[in-house]
Scaffold this motif. Structure first.
Motif, PDB file in Angstrom:
ATOM      1  N   ILE A  31       0.727  -1.182  -0.247  1.00 35.38           N
ATOM      2  CA  ILE A  31       0.131  -0.022  -0.110  1.00 35.38           C
ATOM      3  C   ILE A  31       0.758   1.175   0.101  1.00 35.38           C
ATOM      4  CG2 ILE A  31      -0.338   0.257   2.428  1.00 35.38           C
ATOM      5  CD1 ILE A  31      -3.394   0.835   1.928  1.00 35.38           C
ATOM      6  N   LEU A  32       2.033   1.172   0.811  1.00 36.24           N
ATOM      7  CA  LEU A  32       2.954   2.355   0.580  1.00 36.24           C
ATOM      8  C   LEU A  32       3.397   2.510  -0.847  1.00 36.24           C
ATOM      9  CD1 LEU A  32       4.923   4.587   1.663  1.00 36.24           C
ATOM     10  CD2 LEU A  32       6.443   2.373   2.354  1.00 36.24           C
ATOM     11  N   ARG A  33       3.734   1.599  -1.505  1.00 33.32           N
ATOM     12  CA  ARG A  33       4.027   1.553  -3.055  1.00 33.32           C
ATOM     13  C   ARG A  33       2.938   2.189  -3.866  1.00 33.32           C
ATOM     14  NH1 ARG A  33       5.700  -4.172  -5.495  1.00 33.32           N
ATOM     15  NH2 ARG A  33       3.424  -4.397  -5.181  1.00 33.32           N
ATOM     16  N   ALA A  34       1.730   1.666  -3.586  1.00 31.89           N
ATOM     17  CA  ALA A  34       0.844   2.199  -4.238  1.00 31.89           C
ATOM     18  C   ALA A  34       0.444   3.877  -4.388  1.00 31.89           C
ATOM     19  CB  ALA A  34      -0.356   1.430  -4.053  1.00 31.89           C
ATOM     20  N   VAL A  35       0.752   4.369  -3.029  1.00 30.29           N
ATOM     21  CA  VAL A  35       0.646   5.614  -2.726  1.00 30.29           C
ATOM     22  C   VAL A  35       1.730   6.326  -3.382  1.00 30.29           C
ATOM     23  CG1 VAL A  35       0.706   7.356  -1.023  1.00 30.29           C
ATOM     24  CG2 VAL A  35      -0.591   5.254  -0.679  1.00 30.29           C
ATOM     25  N   LEU A  36       2.923   5.771  -3.244  1.00 26.08           N
ATOM     26  CA  LEU A  36       4.055   6.606  -3.926  1.00 26.08           C
ATOM     27  C   LEU A  36       3.879   6.516  -5.454  1.00 26.08           C
ATOM     28  CD1 LEU A  36       6.936   5.247  -1.742  1.00 26.08           C
ATOM     29  CD2 LEU A  36       5.883   7.524  -1.660  1.00 26.08           C
ATOM     30  N   ARG A  37       3.418   5.436  -5.935  1.00 24.31           N
ATOM     31  CA  ARG A  37       3.095   5.465  -7.440  1.00 24.31           C
ATOM     32  C   ARG A  37       2.085   6.378  -7.943  1.00 24.31           C
ATOM     33  NH1 ARG A  37       2.540  -1.007  -8.590  1.00 24.31           N
ATOM     34  NH2 ARG A  37       5.063  -1.421  -8.666  1.00 24.31           N
ATOM     35  N   SER A  38       1.204   6.629  -7.131  1.00 27.32           N
ATOM     36  CA  SER A  38      -0.043   7.648  -7.309  1.00 27.32           C
ATOM     37  C   SER A  38       0.627   9.186  -7.314  1.00 27.32           C
ATOM     38  CB  SER A  38      -1.180   7.323  -6.403  1.00 27.32           C
ATOM     39  OG  SER A  38      -1.812   6.281  -6.601  1.00 27.32           O
ATOM     40  N   TYR A  39       1.400   9.190  -6.257  1.00 27.39           N
ATOM     41  CA  TYR A  39       2.057  10.515  -6.202  1.00 27.39           C
ATOM     42  C   TYR A  39       2.884  10.956  -7.310  1.00 27.39           C
ATOM     43  CZ  TYR A  39       1.543  11.659  -0.976  1.00 27.39           C
ATOM     44  OH  TYR A  39       1.197  11.910   0.212  1.00 27.39           O
ATOM     45  N   GLU A  40       3.728   9.824  -8.041  1.00 28.09           N
ATOM     46  CA  GLU A  40       4.435  10.232  -8.982  1.00 28.09           C
ATOM     47  C   GLU A  40       3.425  10.587 -10.298  1.00 28.09           C
ATOM     48  OE1 GLU A  40       8.443   8.544 -11.232  1.00 28.09           O
ATOM     49  OE2 GLU A  40       7.622   7.432  -9.563  1.00 28.09           O
ATOM     50  N   LYS A  41       2.657   9.549 -10.404  1.00 26.16           N
ATOM     51  CA  LYS A  41       1.337   9.840 -11.693  1.00 26.16           C
ATOM     52  C   LYS A  41       0.985  11.148 -11.682  1.00 26.16           C
ATOM     53  CE  LYS A  41       1.965   5.875 -13.662  1.00 26.16           C
ATOM     54  NZ  LYS A  41       1.133   4.713 -13.433  1.00 26.16           N
ATOM     55  N   VAL A  42       0.600  11.547 -10.393  1.00 29.17           N
ATOM     56  CA  VAL A  42      -0.262  12.950 -10.384  1.00 29.17           C
ATOM     57  C   VAL A  42       0.812  14.312 -10.149  1.00 29.17           C
ATOM     58  CG1 VAL A  42      -1.831  14.208  -8.833  1.00 29.17           C
ATOM     59  CG2 VAL A  42      -2.186  11.852  -9.448  1.00 29.17           C
ATOM     60  N   LEU A  43       1.791  13.920  -9.497  1.00 25.87           N
ATOM     61  CA  LEU A  43       2.640  15.025  -8.874  1.00 25.87           C
ATOM     62  C   LEU A  43       3.983  15.123  -9.494  1.00 25.87           C
ATOM     63  CD1 LEU A  43       1.822  15.296  -5.206  1.00 25.87           C
ATOM     64  CD2 LEU A  43       0.646  16.764  -6.953  1.00 25.87           C
ATOM     65  N   GLY A  44       4.395  14.095 -10.267  1.00 18.19           N
ATOM     66  CA  GLY A  44       5.667  14.154 -10.818  1.00 18.19           C
ATOM     67  C   GLY A  44       6.517  13.792  -9.808  1.00 18.19           C
ATOM     68  N   ASN A  45       7.871  13.931  -9.752  1.00 17.99           N
ATOM     69  CA  ASN A  45       8.838  13.446  -8.851  1.00 17.99           C
ATOM     70  C   ASN A  45       9.179  14.641  -7.842  1.00 17.99           C
ATOM     71  OD1 ASN A  45      10.734  11.846  -8.199  1.00 17.99           O
ATOM     72  ND2 ASN A  45      12.388  12.361  -9.174  1.00 17.99           N
ATOM     73  N   LEU A  46       8.378  15.066  -7.114  1.00 15.96           N
ATOM     74  CA  LEU A  46       8.368  16.187  -5.928  1.00 15.96           C
ATOM     75  C   LEU A  46       8.776  15.238  -4.805  1.00 15.96           C
ATOM     76  CD1 LEU A  46       4.872  17.985  -5.875  1.00 15.96           C
ATOM     77  CD2 LEU A  46       7.309  18.823  -6.566  1.00 15.96           C
ATOM     78  N   PRO A  47       9.774  16.008  -4.124  1.00 11.71           N
ATOM     79  CA  PRO A  47      10.069  15.950  -2.754  1.00 11.71           C
ATOM     80  C   PRO A  47       8.957  15.395  -1.827  1.00 11.71           C
ATOM     81  CG  PRO A  47      11.235  17.854  -3.311  1.00 11.71           C
ATOM     82  CD  PRO A  47      10.207  17.546  -4.420  1.00 11.71           C
ATOM     83  N   TYR A  48       9.289  14.336  -0.911  1.00 16.30           N
ATOM     84  CA  TYR A  48       8.170  14.067  -0.016  1.00 16.30           C
ATOM     85  C   TYR A  48       8.956  13.448   1.176  1.00 16.30           C
ATOM     86  CZ  TYR A  48       9.212   9.258  -1.691  1.00 16.30           C
ATOM     87  OH  TYR A  48       9.753   8.137  -1.616  1.00 16.30           O
ATOM     88  N   ASN A  49       8.252  13.451   2.379  1.00 17.01           N
ATOM     89  CA  ASN A  49       8.647  12.884   3.579  1.00 17.01           C
ATOM     90  C   ASN A  49       7.569  11.542   3.862  1.00 17.01           C
ATOM     91  OD1 ASN A  49       9.167  15.875   4.217  1.00 17.01           O
ATOM     92  ND2 ASN A  49      11.042  14.705   4.702  1.00 17.01           N
ATOM     93  N   TYR A  50       8.225  10.570   4.524  1.00 14.27           N
ATOM     94  CA  TYR A  50       7.073   9.598   5.274  1.00 14.27           C
ATOM     95  C   TYR A  50       7.776   9.392   6.618  1.00 14.27           C
ATOM     96  CZ  TYR A  50       8.980   5.398   3.406  1.00 14.27           C
ATOM     97  OH  TYR A  50      10.133   4.292   2.906  1.00 14.27           O
TER      98      TYR A  50
END
Length: 342
Positions: free
Chosen positions: A260-279
């Motif tokens: 589920i962590l991988r799925a969220v990160l894939r969604s981030y990349e599709k929607v927002l591109g390669n933006l910085p993030y924290n978890y």
């Protein structure tokens, strides 16, 4: 139209101000430096093991090893070693005198780097099932290792991805700090939780599973955009079972967590591109009242004077809208330019 929202169970507030909103494509960006291949100067890359401190744990083909000064283990899957510039030390010098009434004590603790892959540009969203499950096992092992140490009261496990998120190295890695103090943010949460008849995380989990803020769900976990979101596209991941720490995870829970962590990160990349993030993992050992949660936050907005003055964050993308974007792209190829509203 603005709205002031209260945290689920804490006396904290955020402002949802969609009048200031942007489309996801306005946030989207790329970080080309993270796309580079192996670099001779990158100390985290496979083959450059001598350029870091000796590894305290090396994971290779399902087994765990440790470096020696004479020999560094090669061809590893995951590698853990002390941070070269630690925030805390297992043998700190005594504190200086700062004046009467001012408290200080030695900066005891542990600061470890967890290198997630020997491959320089590999992202968690591209990990195989075996790799993402393996990383979750490493997380559990390392947190438990330090939680068992004397004088350690809290183990902070987190990932900074991208320079704007605090990463000094663009090679994929996470960090762990074992502290001799209990974080105030967890102390406030625990106090509020103990005042409730039922675990408030369990209660909000049931609510969010049926809400428009739900993003992804598998057999063991739920990912959603929290009603109280400090910033655009914040996501929380909660286990459906009431579990207080990674130490209580069975092997059957580790892969669904990584999935589920991988799925969220894939969604981030599709929607927002390669933006910085924290978890960040929020968890407590030997505290059964607490409910482990994992929080992700892209580094889109910056805390400015209002936020620092009040502790109230302004979020320009409602959680409901953020969830609709992330849900639309979750585990699916992008059909249109990221961020284009339908």
């Amino acid at each position: 139209m603005s709205e002031i929202r209260k945290h689920y169970f804490l006396p904290e507030y955020c402002i949802i101000a969609e009048g200031r909103a942007k489309r996801p494509s306005d946030f989207a960006g790329t970080a080309k430096d993270s796309e580079k291949n192996h670099s001779e100067s990158c100390v985290f890359c496979g083959g450059n093991e001598e350029k870091t401190p000796s590894a305290t744990a090396v994971y290779k083909k399902g087994e765990i090893f440790a470096d020696t000064e004479e020999k560094r283990i090669r061809n590893w899957d995951f590698r853990c070693f002390p941070n070269l510039y630690p925030a805390l030390s297992p043998a700190p010098p005594p504190p200086g005198f700062h004046g009467k009434g001012l408290e200080a004590f030695p900066g005891f603790g542990f600061h470890e780097v967890i290198v997630e892959s020997p491959v320089h540009g590999k992202k968690l969203g591209d990990f195989s099932d075996t790799e993402i499950s393996g990383l979750m096992k490493v997380y559990k092992d390392r947190v438990c290792h330090y939680a068992a140490r004397k004088k350690v009261r809290y183990v902070s496990l987190f990932k900074n991805s991208g320079k704007a998120a605090g990463a000094s190295q663009n090679h994929p890695h996470s960090q762990l700090l074992a502290l001799p103090v209990f974080p105030q943010v967890l102390e406030r949460e625990l106090k509020a939780i103990r005042e409730e008849e039922k675990c408030p995380y369990c209660a909000l989990l049931e609510k969010e599973k049926a809400s428009t803020r739900l993003i992804h769900e598998n057999s063991k976990f739920v990912a959603f955009a929290p009603y109280y979101s400090m910033g655009p596209f914040e996501v929380w991941i909660l286990p459906k079972e009431h579990i207080s720490c990674l130490g209580d995870f069975s092997p059957e829970l580790l892969f669904p967590l990584g999935e589920i962590l991988r799925a969220v990160l894939r969604s981030y990349e599709k929607v927002l591109g390669n933006l910085p993030y924290n978890y960040m993992f929020y968890q407590l050992f030997e505290t059964p009242e607490y409910h482990l949660n994992l929080r992700l936050l892209p580094r889109i907005s910056t805390a400015a004077g209002f936020e620092l003055n009040t502790g109230i964050y302004i979020n320009t993308v409602s959680p409901e809208k953020a969830a609709s974007y992330l849900r639309g792209y979750n585990n699916e190829p992008a059909q249109e330019e990221a961020g284009k509203e339908k």
